[in-house]
Scaffold this motif. Sequence first.
Motif, PDB file in Angstrom:
ATOM      1  N   GLN A  61       8.134   5.464   4.385  1.00 50.39           N
ATOM      2  CA  GLN A  61       7.368   6.091   4.427  1.00 50.39           C
ATOM      3  C   GLN A  61       7.423   7.220   5.476  1.00 50.39           C
ATOM      4  OE1 GLN A  61       4.676   3.009   5.186  1.00 50.39           O
ATOM      5  NE2 GLN A  61       4.236   3.691   2.804  1.00 50.39           N
ATOM      6  N   ARG A 119       6.685   7.806  -9.445  1.00 49.95           N
ATOM      7  CA  ARG A 119       6.468   9.227  -8.942  1.00 49.95           C
ATOM      8  C   ARG A 119       7.264  10.419  -8.449  1.00 49.95           C
ATOM      9  NH1 ARG A 119       1.079  10.126  -5.518  1.00 49.95           N
ATOM     10  NH2 ARG A 119       0.689  12.290  -5.902  1.00 49.95           N
ATOM     11  N   ARG A 121       7.784  13.291  -6.060  1.00 46.53           N
ATOM     12  CA  ARG A 121       7.252  13.987  -5.194  1.00 46.53           C
ATOM     13  C   ARG A 121       8.216  15.713  -4.805  1.00 46.53           C
ATOM     14  NH1 ARG A 121       7.150  10.768  -0.399  1.00 46.53           N
ATOM     15  NH2 ARG A 121       5.635  12.404  -0.392  1.00 46.53           N
ATOM     16  N   VAL A 130       5.001   5.522  -5.929  1.00 44.60           N
ATOM     17  CA  VAL A 130       3.048   5.291  -5.103  1.00 44.60           C
ATOM     18  C   VAL A 130       2.369   4.162  -5.650  1.00 44.60           C
ATOM     19  CG1 VAL A 130       1.889   6.955  -7.301  1.00 44.60           C
ATOM     20  CG2 VAL A 130       0.418   6.737  -5.146  1.00 44.60           C
ATOM     21  N   GLN A 137      -4.185   5.380  -1.091  1.00 48.51           N
ATOM     22  CA  GLN A 137      -3.048   5.380  -1.757  1.00 48.51           C
ATOM     23  C   GLN A 137      -1.859   5.260  -0.667  1.00 48.51           C
ATOM     24  OE1 GLN A 137      -2.582   8.126  -4.827  1.00 48.51           O
ATOM     25  NE2 GLN A 137      -1.688   9.524  -3.358  1.00 48.51           N
ATOM     26  N   GLU A 139       2.079   5.754  -0.415  1.00 47.06           N
ATOM     27  CA  GLU A 139       2.849   7.037  -0.795  1.00 47.06           C
ATOM     28  C   GLU A 139       4.891   6.047  -0.418  1.00 47.06           C
ATOM     29  OE1 GLU A 139       3.871  10.603  -1.549  1.00 47.06           O
ATOM     30  OE2 GLU A 139       1.169  10.890  -2.538  1.00 47.06           O
TER      31      GLU A 139
END
Length: 183
Positions: A61, A119, A121, A130, A137, A139
């Motif tokens: 992250q 997802r 990005r 996600v 949320q 990610e």
Amino acid sequence: MRVVLALTTSTALLIVTVLVGAAVIVPPIGARRMARDAAQREFRALLAADEVVAASTFASQRRWTDLWRESNGVLVATNKGLLYVAAPPMPILHPHDDGPQELLVARYRYDSAFALAPRARFRGLERGLVLHTTEGQMEFNVTDDQWRWALDVVRASDDMHRALSAEAPVRSADSVARRPFVK
């Protein structure tokens, strides 16, 4: 002559700024491996005796609280829930702290409301996951070599959610306690 001196000075200042910025953002050599190893040790210690790992992947992250630097860790789907353990980036001002390593731990049980989905990005340049929860949320970035395992984590999470909802008894309207409507 003054124009050349001004251009040279501003170029040198720009180069120094870029180098300092890169030094702050780019992690030290081996930091990703050490963070992943620490996260794996911690998640194994956090597992309950009857908890079984269904799928896992390395994930990271970039949080604004860490100045967008990368927190590396592991995302695990077990038979009880979803678990994310990561080591935050080393502090900028005091990189060599004498103490236990700080770890970020987030656990989401299957009886709570959440959904994990793949997802794309940054306009499709990066892959990620996600996690939608009631609080918002989260990610996760996933490297290309970990993408297959990331999809396994998504499938395992979905399967466990479906299994839990299939086990939940269906309550009829008569079995629900009647309460007066309150505005």
